[in-house]
Structure formats: C-alpha cells, structure tokens
Design an enzyme around this catalytic site. Structure first.
Site, PDB file in Angstrom:
ATOM      1  N   PRO A   2       0.835  -1.148   0.000  1.00  0.00           N
ATOM      2  CA  PRO A   2       0.000   0.000   0.000  1.00  0.00           C
ATOM      3  C   PRO A   2       0.901   1.239   0.000  1.00  0.00           C
ATOM      4  O   PRO A   2       1.865   1.308   0.734  1.00  0.00           O
ATOM      5  CB  PRO A   2      -0.724  -0.134   1.325  1.00  0.00           C
ATOM      6  CG  PRO A   2      -0.555  -1.540   1.780  1.00  0.00           C
ATOM      7  CD  PRO A   2       0.489  -2.145   0.965  1.00  0.00           C
ATOM      8  N   GLU A   3       0.612   2.177  -0.859  1.00  0.00           N
ATOM      9  CA  GLU A   3       1.335   3.461  -0.826  1.00  0.00           C
ATOM     10  C   GLU A   3       0.556   4.425   0.060  1.00  0.00           C
ATOM     11  O   GLU A   3      -0.377   4.001   0.738  1.00  0.00           O
ATOM     12  CB  GLU A   3       1.511   3.995  -2.252  1.00  0.00           C
ATOM     13  CG  GLU A   3       2.267   3.000  -3.143  1.00  0.00           C
ATOM     14  CD  GLU A   3       2.561   3.533  -4.534  1.00  0.00           C
ATOM     15  OE1 GLU A   3       2.771   4.735  -4.683  1.00  0.00           O
ATOM     16  OE2 GLU A   3       2.578   2.721  -5.475  1.00  0.00           O
ATOM     17  N   HIS A  93      -2.211 -15.985   6.764  1.00  0.00           N
ATOM     18  CA  HIS A  93      -1.085 -15.106   7.062  1.00  0.00           C
ATOM     19  C   HIS A  93      -1.398 -14.053   8.120  1.00  0.00           C
ATOM     20  O   HIS A  93      -0.842 -12.966   8.112  1.00  0.00           O
ATOM     21  CB  HIS A  93      -0.588 -14.453   5.770  1.00  0.00           C
ATOM     22  CG  HIS A  93      -0.131 -15.449   4.756  1.00  0.00           C
ATOM     23  ND1 HIS A  93       1.011 -16.210   4.934  1.00  0.00           N
ATOM     24  CD2 HIS A  93      -0.663 -15.857   3.586  1.00  0.00           C
ATOM     25  CE1 HIS A  93       1.154 -17.026   3.901  1.00  0.00           C
ATOM     26  NE2 HIS A  93       0.151 -16.837   3.073  1.00  0.00           N
ATOM     27  N   ARG A 112       3.695 -11.591   2.498  1.00  0.00           N
ATOM     28  CA  ARG A 112       5.134 -11.622   2.225  1.00  0.00           C
ATOM     29  C   ARG A 112       5.987 -11.246   3.434  1.00  0.00           C
ATOM     30  O   ARG A 112       7.216 -11.309   3.385  1.00  0.00           O
ATOM     31  CB  ARG A 112       5.448 -10.716   1.028  1.00  0.00           C
ATOM     32  CG  ARG A 112       4.914 -11.312  -0.276  1.00  0.00           C
ATOM     33  CD  ARG A 112       5.080 -10.372  -1.444  1.00  0.00           C
ATOM     34  NE  ARG A 112       6.471 -10.234  -1.838  1.00  0.00           N
ATOM     35  CZ  ARG A 112       6.879  -9.419  -2.805  1.00  0.00           C
ATOM     36  NH1 ARG A 112       5.988  -8.690  -3.469  1.00  0.00           N
ATOM     37  NH2 ARG A 112       8.137  -9.347  -3.110  1.00  0.00           N
TER      38      ARG A 112
END
Length: 276
Positions: A2-3, A93, A112
């Site tokens: 996410p930016e 996750h 990740r």
DNA sequence: AACTATACCTGCAAGC
DNA sequence: TGCTTGCAGGTATAGT
C-alpha cells in the site's frame, strides 16, 4: 505496499473503530515480519491499555496509547489490517492479533512478511524513529525550493528520487509513474535537470493524484483491501501504471514499460519526452 | 556522496 | 499436469 493513499484509507477506517477501545490481549503467529514482532514490549506496554488515537506518518500507522506508549505498524508490500470477531477463524497469514474490549480483534495479515511492528515504551516519542524521513507530499515543506536543494546535485532518474522516502514519503511505485505522466516528464530524466516549473508541476500533480486516490479508497492491484475488507477503486483511474501496450489516454501512443532501479516503470513515450 | 544491485518472503501467472 | 521462471504496492543493506 500500500502506498500513501492506501495507508491513509486504512488509517481512516481504524479511526472509526479503535479510539477508546482497550486492548485485552495479544497473540502472534510465531513468524517474524521484516523484524521479529516485539511481543514482550507489546505485552508490557500495550496490553491492558486503552487506545487514545490513530495517526499516519508516511506509510506508518501509529496507535497512541493512554500510558503514552506508541505502537507503530507498517504494512510492507502485502500487509492488511482488519477487525474480526475475536473467536472467528484466523487466516493463513494472520501474524499479529490484538483482542479488543468490544468482541473484535485487530488482525495484521501479511503474506510476504515485509511489514513491521514497533512498540515504543512511554515517553519515547516516535520523532527519532522518523528522523530520517522526508516530508509528506501534502506538507508545505514539499516545495520547489526544497526539491531543488535536495535534487540539484543528483543525476539519477527523477522517478527514483521521488520514491526515496528520505526525500518525500508516501510516493511509491504506482504513484511515481502516475505523477510523472501527469507532469509530462520522462521518469529517467536526471533529477538535477528538473526545472523549478517542473518541480511545481510534480508537487501539484502528486498532491492531486494522491488526494483523488484517497477519495477513491486507494488502488487495488491484487490483494489490498481497507480495514473493512473493501477494495479501492483508483485502479480504474490509473493512466499509465500496468498499462503497457495500451493506448495513452491523452495522445493514443502506446504506453511502454522500462525498469528503473529494478522497478517496473510505465510511461507514454510521446507525452513524456526524454529531453522534455 | 550518490547510485545500483540485492535481499527479505510468498503466491501467482506465464511459459515450457 | 507439473515444473521453472519472473514478477509483485517497500525498504534496508552492502557494494561500486
């Protein structure tokens, strides 16, 4: 990750739910994120405390606790935050979970594991933690004078410069390409050759694009959702990112892709001339 | 000092 | 079908 817009949207979602909630307990998957999860610090300073406020600084989310401790979260590339009934099943996750006093649990899911959790004990302000970070694009400090001062001796691609969070925070790979397209500047143009007028344009366009993206709920490329599990819709507004081979929406030329500092970069070769 | 390449990690899609 | 390869929104680091 996410930016900036995606983090801002998540942050706004959390602001509706977290302030005044007490954290009852903490549990984690046992797997490390970019750094090990500071479980001991969280149990010592955050558990049994009440959340006062939720803030964003750059792409970090800060939870200010009633005892003046601070929990800092970063979503990395694939991090997601959501609120779920505390007795609902964990997802694959889910790496960190804070149980709240209203039957819900805040869960950080990060495929990740490039995310980050920090916990600052009472009295340690996050300031030193953020000392190396440049201004947010919306701050007044993000000015032509500032960019000329920082950039005049640099010869690397201007796109890399805009993605350097010591220069400005929150402009990531998507919005760097979009900002430069909107500014009609080639992404590989040496930073030191950008004129004052072009910096003005970059500042204005980056703010416009980031604001629009926030208003749209962010950009969903594959797996990003906000804290309510909703996708963002800005992706349909992207002009160049991930549009290789498609016609430029301004001039019809074919959008091309190049690699800068190892990152995919999209541009219209006609609208964004090298010598421009 | 500035810049590039690499590493961290998992999942997915494309190609063979 | 199943394997291998390359690629993905971020950032810290080691190296040139």
């Amino acid at each position: 990750m996410p930016e900036l817009p995606e983090v801002e949207v998540v942050c706004q979602g959390l602001i509706k739910h977290l302030p005044d909630r007490q954290i009852l307990s903490f549990r984690q998957s046992g797997k490390s994120l970019r750094k090990p999860i500071p479980t001991a610090l969280i149990r010592r300073w955050v558990v049994e405390e009440t959340i006062l406020s939720v803030r964003r600084r750059a792409k970090f989310i800060l939870l200010d606790m009633a005892n003046a401790s601070t929990m800092i979260l970063h979503l990395g590339m694939t991090g997601r935050l959501g609120l779920f009934p505390w007795d609902s099943r964990l997802l694959v996750h889910d790496h960190a979970c804070w149980r709240l006093d209203n039957g819900l649990e805040l869960r950080l899911n990060d495929t990740r594991r490039f995310g980050l959790i920090h916990c600052l004990p009472p009295g340690l302000t996050p300031d030193h933690f953020f000392a190396e970070l440049g201004p947010d694009p919306f701050w007044e400090d993000f000015s032509p004078d500032y960019l000329i001062k920082k950039g005049s001796r640099r010869n690397g691609p201007v796109k890399n410069f805009l993605m350097d969070n010591r220069i400005v925070t929150g402009i990531g790979n998507i919005y760097a390409s979009e900002t430069l397209f909107a500014s009609a500047i080639h992404p590989a143009k040496p930073t030191g050759e950008i004129t004052r007028q072009q910096w003005r344009c970059i500042i204005q366009e980056s703010r416009r694009i980031l604001s629009d993206a926030i208003a749209c709920g962010g950009t969903t490329i594959s797996d990003y959702v906000n804290s309510s599990g909703e996708k963002g819709y800005f992706q349909v507004r992207l002009k160049v990112y991930a549009r290789e081979g498609l016609p430029c929406l301004k001039c019809g030329a074919v959008i091309t892709k190049m690699v800068l500092a190892g990152r995919a970069t999209f541009l219209c070769p006609k609208c964004q001339k090298e010598e421009g």
